[in-house]
Design an enzyme around this catalytic site. Sequence first.
Site, PDB file in Angstrom:
ATOM      1  N   GLU A   1       0.606  -1.282  -0.207  1.00  0.00           N
ATOM      2  CA  GLU A   1       0.219   0.179   0.105  1.00  0.00           C
ATOM      3  C   GLU A   1       0.795   1.433  -0.297  1.00  0.00           C
ATOM      4  O   GLU A   1       0.553   2.455  -0.931  1.00  0.00           O
ATOM      5  CB  GLU A   1      -1.075  -0.047   1.238  1.00  0.00           C
ATOM      6  CG  GLU A   1      -1.627   0.723   1.442  1.00  0.00           C
ATOM      7  CD  GLU A   1      -2.623   1.251   3.096  1.00  0.00           C
ATOM      8  OE1 GLU A   1      -2.102   2.472   3.428  1.00  0.00           O
ATOM      9  OE2 GLU A   1      -2.646   0.108   3.087  1.00  0.00           O
TER      10      GLU A   1
ATOM     11  N   ASP B   1       0.739   3.969  -2.714  1.00  0.00           N
ATOM     12  CA  ASP B   1       0.715   5.356  -2.649  1.00  0.00           C
ATOM     13  C   ASP B   1       1.643   6.466  -3.334  1.00  0.00           C
ATOM     14  O   ASP B   1       1.758   6.870  -4.238  1.00  0.00           O
ATOM     15  CB  ASP B   1       0.775   5.390  -1.968  1.00  0.00           C
ATOM     16  CG  ASP B   1       0.147   6.958  -0.974  1.00  0.00           C
ATOM     17  OD1 ASP B   1      -0.994   7.216  -1.415  1.00  0.00           O
ATOM     18  OD2 ASP B   1       1.152   7.857  -0.709  1.00  0.00           O
TER      19      ASP B   1
ATOM     20  N   GLU C   1      -4.318   0.820  -3.738  1.00  0.00           N
ATOM     21  CA  GLU C   1      -2.897   1.109  -3.687  1.00  0.00           C
ATOM     22  C   GLU C   1      -2.297  -0.290  -3.360  1.00  0.00           C
ATOM     23  O   GLU C   1      -1.197  -0.071  -4.518  1.00  0.00           O
ATOM     24  CB  GLU C   1      -2.658   1.844  -2.495  1.00  0.00           C
ATOM     25  CG  GLU C   1      -3.237   3.548  -3.045  1.00  0.00           C
ATOM     26  CD  GLU C   1      -3.160   4.917  -1.170  1.00  0.00           C
ATOM     27  OE1 GLU C   1      -3.291   5.943  -1.422  1.00  0.00           O
ATOM     28  OE2 GLU C   1      -3.252   4.254  -0.264  1.00  0.00           O
TER      29      GLU C   1
END
Length: 247
Positions: free
Chosen positions: A62, A66, A138
């Site tokens: 994640e 991102d 993400e």
Amino acid sequence: MVFKKTQPSPSLKNPERIQSFKKLSKKIGIKFSKIEYYNTAFIHSSYKNENPEILEDNERLEFLGDSVLGLVAARSLFQKYPKASEGELSRIKSKIVSTPILNSIAEKLNLGEYLLLGKGEKNSQGKGRRKIAANLFESLVGAIYLDRGFEVAEKFIVQHLLEFAENPDMEESVRDYKTQLQEYSQKHFKTLPVYRMKGESGPDHSKMFQVSVRIRDQWEASGYGASKKIAEQNAAKELYIRIRRGF
């Protein structure tokens, strides 16, 4: 987002788990080389906490996803809107990588079907559930980046994020800054804001409009958008925020 209630074993030796990733691969049009990345991308930390045999959840992916999202969004907006200021680019970027947008795309792709979630988190509602879905998108981006590289990840992001964010249907979700600016202007300046079309750019299927808004000769700001309505809203937002801040 609807999360799958009966979930398969996280083991990649499990035929059901493997089949689910084949389904996902076909859905998003990307051939998976290392399925283990995607397996990890769909293991929530709550599931790992409840299952000691699980060694890793999707939080690191994640984090990576991102960062990749931010880079792709920034570069794409920089190229697409050559006349936009740093502030305008930042505002557009913050909108298209926001939780509501990422949640909408995760729902569109039905990513919750592949997620292994802890029993406690399955009952989460509202913002909590939307945040889980956004984070899931993400982590998927992070897995694609590690597995297939930046170019494939960038193509996926542009296809599912940037184009979705520019959909004119999203106009209804734009906060009504025009009304706020009009009410403020009438109350404090005794006049109405004046909007003016400044220009447009881009091909017919992907136009970008620039609109300016002025209150007397004292306050002025510009805004960009995929439609005149969105550009007016963005201009109104910019001017409203400036006035309220006093500059």
